[in-house]
Design a protein around this motif. Sequence first.
Motif, PDB file in Angstrom:
ATOM      1  N   MET A 206      -7.983  -1.158  -4.148  1.00 26.67           N
ATOM      2  CA  MET A 206      -7.407  -2.151  -3.235  1.00 26.67           C
ATOM      3  C   MET A 206      -8.524  -2.875  -2.479  1.00 26.67           C
ATOM      4  O   MET A 206      -8.654  -2.746  -1.258  1.00 26.67           O
ATOM      5  CB  MET A 206      -6.439  -1.466  -2.260  1.00 26.67           C
ATOM      6  CG  MET A 206      -5.198  -0.891  -2.924  1.00 26.67           C
ATOM      7  SD  MET A 206      -4.168   0.101  -1.807  1.00 26.67           S
ATOM      8  CE  MET A 206      -5.096   1.641  -1.785  1.00 26.67           C
ATOM      9  N   PRO A 207      -9.358  -3.631  -3.195  1.00 27.80           N
ATOM     10  CA  PRO A 207     -10.501  -4.285  -2.544  1.00 27.80           C
ATOM     11  C   PRO A 207     -10.098  -5.358  -1.543  1.00 27.80           C
ATOM     12  O   PRO A 207     -10.930  -5.788  -0.737  1.00 27.80           O
ATOM     13  CB  PRO A 207     -11.276  -4.887  -3.726  1.00 27.80           C
ATOM     14  CG  PRO A 207     -10.244  -5.082  -4.791  1.00 27.80           C
ATOM     15  CD  PRO A 207      -9.285  -3.945  -4.634  1.00 27.80           C
ATOM     16  N   GLU A 208      -8.846  -5.799  -1.595  1.00 28.85           N
ATOM     17  CA  GLU A 208      -8.398  -6.849  -0.670  1.00 28.85           C
ATOM     18  C   GLU A 208      -8.064  -6.306   0.717  1.00 28.85           C
ATOM     19  O   GLU A 208      -7.813  -7.078   1.647  1.00 28.85           O
ATOM     20  CB  GLU A 208      -7.167  -7.557  -1.252  1.00 28.85           C
ATOM     21  CG  GLU A 208      -5.869  -6.752  -1.239  1.00 28.85           C
ATOM     22  CD  GLU A 208      -5.749  -5.733  -2.375  1.00 28.85           C
ATOM     23  OE1 GLU A 208      -4.671  -5.140  -2.520  1.00 28.85           O
ATOM     24  OE2 GLU A 208      -6.745  -5.550  -3.109  1.00 28.85           O
ATOM     25  N   LEU A 209      -8.078  -4.989   0.883  1.00 30.01           N
ATOM     26  CA  LEU A 209      -7.746  -4.382   2.174  1.00 30.01           C
ATOM     27  C   LEU A 209      -9.007  -3.997   2.938  1.00 30.01           C
ATOM     28  O   LEU A 209     -10.057  -3.741   2.353  1.00 30.01           O
ATOM     29  CB  LEU A 209      -6.875  -3.137   1.974  1.00 30.01           C
ATOM     30  CG  LEU A 209      -5.585  -3.288   1.170  1.00 30.01           C
ATOM     31  CD1 LEU A 209      -4.786  -2.001   1.222  1.00 30.01           C
ATOM     32  CD2 LEU A 209      -4.768  -4.449   1.679  1.00 30.01           C
ATOM     33  N   ARG A 210      -8.866  -3.946   4.246  1.00 30.83           N
ATOM     34  CA  ARG A 210      -9.961  -3.532   5.115  1.00 30.83           C
ATOM     35  C   ARG A 210      -9.430  -2.544   6.156  1.00 30.83           C
ATOM     36  O   ARG A 210      -8.329  -2.717   6.676  1.00 30.83           O
ATOM     37  CB  ARG A 210     -10.570  -4.733   5.855  1.00 30.83           C
ATOM     38  CG  ARG A 210     -11.124  -5.820   4.961  1.00 30.83           C
ATOM     39  CD  ARG A 210     -12.416  -5.385   4.277  1.00 30.83           C
ATOM     40  NE  ARG A 210     -13.002  -6.498   3.535  1.00 30.83           N
ATOM     41  CZ  ARG A 210     -12.673  -6.813   2.282  1.00 30.83           C
ATOM     42  NH1 ARG A 210     -11.760  -6.098   1.637  1.00 30.83           N
ATOM     43  NH2 ARG A 210     -13.255  -7.828   1.669  1.00 30.83           N
ATOM     44  N   VAL A 211     -10.225  -1.521   6.439  1.00 29.05           N
ATOM     45  CA  VAL A 211      -9.906  -0.585   7.518  1.00 29.05           C
ATOM     46  C   VAL A 211     -10.943  -0.796   8.611  1.00 29.05           C
ATOM     47  O   VAL A 211     -12.124  -0.497   8.432  1.00 29.05           O
ATOM     48  CB  VAL A 211      -9.917   0.881   7.039  1.00 29.05           C
ATOM     49  CG1 VAL A 211      -9.612   1.814   8.210  1.00 29.05           C
ATOM     50  CG2 VAL A 211      -8.900   1.093   5.933  1.00 29.05           C
ATOM     51  N   GLY A 212     -10.494  -1.341   9.732  1.00 26.17           N
ATOM     52  CA  GLY A 212     -11.409  -1.623  10.829  1.00 26.17           C
ATOM     53  C   GLY A 212     -11.761  -0.387  11.630  1.00 26.17           C
ATOM     54  O   GLY A 212     -11.169   0.687  11.462  1.00 26.17           O
ATOM     55  N   ASP A 213     -12.721  -0.542  12.505  1.00 26.79           N
ATOM     56  CA  ASP A 213     -13.158   0.551  13.375  1.00 26.79           C
ATOM     57  C   ASP A 213     -11.994   0.966  14.276  1.00 26.79           C
ATOM     58  O   ASP A 213     -11.496   0.157  15.071  1.00 26.79           O
ATOM     59  CB  ASP A 213     -14.335   0.077  14.219  1.00 26.79           C
ATOM     60  CG  ASP A 213     -14.892   1.175  15.117  1.00 26.79           C
ATOM     61  OD1 ASP A 213     -14.345   2.297  15.094  1.00 26.79           O
ATOM     62  OD2 ASP A 213     -15.858   0.907  15.848  1.00 26.79           O
TER      63      ASP A 213
END
Length: 360
Positions: free
Chosen positions: A88-95
């Motif tokens: 799922m490279p389109e997702l991001r998990v922020g700090d």
Amino acid sequence: MLKPPVIVDAYNEIGYDAMNVGDRDLAGGLEFLEDLEKKAKFPFLSANLTDAAGKPLFTPSIVREVGGYEIGIFGLMTKTFDPARHGMPELRVGDPVEAAKRVVADLAKKSDMIVALCDLTPPEVEAVIEAAPQIRIVIGGHTGTFMNEPEQQGETFIVQAGSRGKYLGVIDLTIADDTFVFTNPNRSEELKREKGRLEKRIEFYAKKAKRDGVDDPFVYYAKNERIRTILDRAKARLAEIERELKAEVPKTGNIFAYQMKPIAKKIADNARIRERIDRYDEAVRKLQLAAGKNHPATPSTRKAPIRPLRLPGKVPLPKKGIPPIAHRPKGTLPGKPAPAGGETKPGGGTPMPPPPPQGE
């Protein structure tokens, strides 16, 4: 993916207010999870799961009215989860720390108390509370830790009810003033029990050291990094407990009480949820049959006759008075004596003639 809809249906029946999105919830992919949320009567929360542009994929936080008070609730996902590694490279998990600071600042303006749903590691939880001390309760996940007693960091209580729905965590709040600073009346007893466990842990290693003539376990295990770390952490925690036990407990009428309730068979099932689970079990069974699993005609499940177990070197019991083979002369049949004047072939059979006399 038959199970998630059943779980959401059960949550609907129970009356959930919100659900935090954890890394395992993305096992079926983002689209599947978004479709699942449409079936839910409650929002899925995440303050730090975004798309590549930084747009939140789920509702970051909500405010619910409970007992006449406005309760702010938000969710966080662990930064240890890398969506790209899971396709799922389109997702991001922020700090999670930065997300908590941002969301708590907003919730503080419109709620009386803030609750964080944290699918985080213990160090991440500690960092979040340190950055946003306005959080009063952290309901943890991710590690599946069984916490029979709440932990406390500053004015924040941390709880977690194990995993797989085996236990129900129940929080009872008694609110007497608007400070929303709570006191756990059982805290001192909990600290004393924890102190006893830590002292026994140090004593265990001390006894091993004394057997080799060393009185100080910290000296004895100086070169064993793993055990020395255990001892150092236990010693540091004991110092914290001592300070907390000596500190004056704030006089407040707000009481925090927590207990774990096992989901046992003696608790009656909800009829609708039970029916839904039965339909799920039947659907799984049909899929298994279609795939050839657990099918009565397949060799893997055909019952073979049970053979008696014979241990090596053990003589089987005689049958109907016939002596065991090991007790009969070779080459004889049951009930018949060995033939005179000759030897038997190895393994039985026709007697062999006696050898000729020497010298002939």
